[in-house]
Design a protein around this motif. Structure first.
Motif, short mmCIF file in Angstrom:
data_model
loop_
_atom_site.label_atom_id
_atom_site.label_comp_id
_atom_site.label_asym_id
_atom_site.label_seq_id
_atom_site.Cartn_x
_atom_site.Cartn_y
_atom_site.Cartn_z
N PRO A 237 30.31 45.82 28.46
CA PRO A 237 31.46 45.00 28.04
C PRO A 237 31.02 43.60 27.62
O PRO A 237 30.08 43.03 28.21
CB PRO A 237 32.34 44.96 29.27
N PRO A 238 31.69 43.04 26.61
CA PRO A 238 31.30 41.73 26.08
C PRO A 238 31.71 40.54 26.95
O PRO A 238 31.23 39.43 26.72
CB PRO A 238 32.00 41.67 24.73
N GLY A 239 32.57 40.76 27.93
CA GLY A 239 33.02 39.62 28.73
C GLY A 239 33.40 40.04 30.14
O GLY A 239 33.35 41.22 30.49
N PRO A 240 33.77 39.04 30.97
CA PRO A 240 34.14 39.33 32.36
C PRO A 240 35.55 39.91 32.46
O PRO A 240 36.35 39.79 31.54
CB PRO A 240 34.06 37.97 33.04
N CYS A 241 35.82 40.55 33.58
CA CYS A 241 37.15 41.07 33.86
C CYS A 241 37.36 41.05 35.37
O CYS A 241 36.44 40.73 36.12
CB CYS A 241 37.32 42.49 33.30
N THR A 242 38.55 41.42 35.80
CA THR A 242 38.88 41.35 37.23
C THR A 242 38.73 42.69 37.94
O THR A 242 39.17 42.84 39.07
CB THR A 242 40.32 40.85 37.41
N CYS A 243 38.12 43.67 37.28
CA CYS A 243 37.96 44.99 37.90
C CYS A 243 37.05 44.87 39.14
O CYS A 243 36.20 43.99 39.21
CB CYS A 243 37.36 45.97 36.90
N PRO A 244 37.26 45.79 40.09
CA PRO A 244 36.54 45.67 41.37
C PRO A 244 35.06 46.05 41.26
O PRO A 244 34.65 46.80 40.39
CB PRO A 244 37.26 46.69 42.26
N LEU A 245 34.30 45.48 42.19
CA LEU A 245 32.90 45.88 42.37
C LEU A 245 32.91 46.98 43.42
O LEU A 245 33.62 46.90 44.42
CB LEU A 245 32.06 44.70 42.86
N LYS A 246 32.12 48.01 43.18
CA LYS A 246 32.05 49.13 44.12
C LYS A 246 30.60 49.55 44.31
O LYS A 246 29.71 49.11 43.58
CB LYS A 246 32.86 50.32 43.59
N GLN A 247 30.41 50.43 45.27
CA GLN A 247 29.08 51.02 45.45
C GLN A 247 28.83 51.98 44.29
O GLN A 247 29.71 52.73 43.89
CB GLN A 247 29.00 51.81 46.77
N ALA A 248 27.63 51.96 43.77
CA ALA A 248 27.27 52.88 42.70
C ALA A 248 27.16 54.30 43.26
O ALA A 248 26.75 54.50 44.41
CB ALA A 248 25.94 52.47 42.07
N TRP A 249 27.51 55.27 42.41
CA TRP A 249 27.47 56.66 42.84
C TRP A 249 26.08 57.04 43.36
O TRP A 249 25.97 57.68 44.41
CB TRP A 249 27.86 57.59 41.68
N GLY A 250 25.05 56.65 42.67
CA GLY A 250 23.69 57.02 43.08
C GLY A 250 23.35 56.48 44.47
O GLY A 250 22.67 57.15 45.25
N LEU B 256 32.37 50.77 52.54
CA LEU B 256 31.17 50.20 51.92
C LEU B 256 31.43 49.64 50.53
O LEU B 256 30.68 48.78 50.06
CB LEU B 256 30.06 51.25 51.85
N ASP B 257 32.48 50.11 49.87
CA ASP B 257 32.78 49.63 48.51
C ASP B 257 32.92 48.11 48.46
O ASP B 257 32.58 47.50 47.45
CB ASP B 257 34.06 50.28 47.96
N GLN B 258 33.41 47.51 49.53
CA GLN B 258 33.60 46.05 49.51
C GLN B 258 32.28 45.30 49.37
O GLN B 258 32.27 44.13 49.00
CB GLN B 258 34.36 45.59 50.75
N PHE B 259 31.16 45.97 49.64
CA PHE B 259 29.85 45.33 49.52
C PHE B 259 29.14 45.76 48.24
O PHE B 259 27.98 45.40 48.02
CB PHE B 259 28.98 45.69 50.73
#
Length: 176
Positions: free
Chosen positions: A92-105, A71-74
């Protein structure tokens, strides 16, 4: 009046008609029940899509963990990696390449719904893969890692004591 009558029938109006419970249409599901059913169907589809397909009776905590990682991919929550310059910054003040994941909640709520759905669909509480210690551990690790990545410590909400109850208990103690 005749022009209204046709409209009432077309719209399913009960104006002027005896209120008879419709046995064909059960009452609409609550938002929670609808989401629980949708989550249950999604998980079932996930198991059927495995190669080889996994029967629900053969499902265990490892399948649930794989599902959560799938599910993390969504996900829509940016989770900064340890080496990211924005790691530990809440905004954060700008963009980065870190992944998008499902929020813990979201994952925590999902597991709660699936845990309930499993038992409602005939599963035994003792064999509920969603209630496994491995799942609780995974959720705790996700919560902690996301909190660190954002620089926001997770604080457990404290239970509020009922001041009236505390007063009642202390006053009844002194009465003899």
């Amino acid at each position: 009046m005749s022009s209204n009558k046709g409209k009432d029938v077309a719209e399913g109006s009960s104006r002027g008609a005896a209120m008879v419970p419709d046995q064909q249409n059960p009452p609409p599901l609550s938002r929670y029940e609808s989401q629980k059913r949708r989550d249950w169907n999604t998980f079932g589809q996930y198991l059927r899509n495995q190669r080889p397909p996994v029967a629900l009776s053969q499902c265990n905590a490892n399948h649930v963990l794989e599902f959560l990682r799938y599910l993390d991919q969504f996900g829509k929550t940016k989770v900064h990696l340890q080496g990211c310059v924005f790691f530990g910054q809440p905004e954060p003040p700008g963009p980065c390449t870190c992944p998008l994941k499902q929020a813990w909640g979201s994952l925590d709520a999902l597991i709660g719904r699936l845990r309930a759905a499993y038992e409602e669909n005939g599963g035994l509480p003792e064999t509920n893969p969603f209630a496994s210690g491995a799942i609780r551990l995974y959720l705790r690790e996700v919560r902690d890692s996301q909190a660190k990545a954002r620089g926001i410590p997770y604080k457990k909400k404290k239970k509020k004591r009922n001041p009236m109850k505390a007063n009642d208990e202390s006053s009844s103690f002194h009465m003899q």
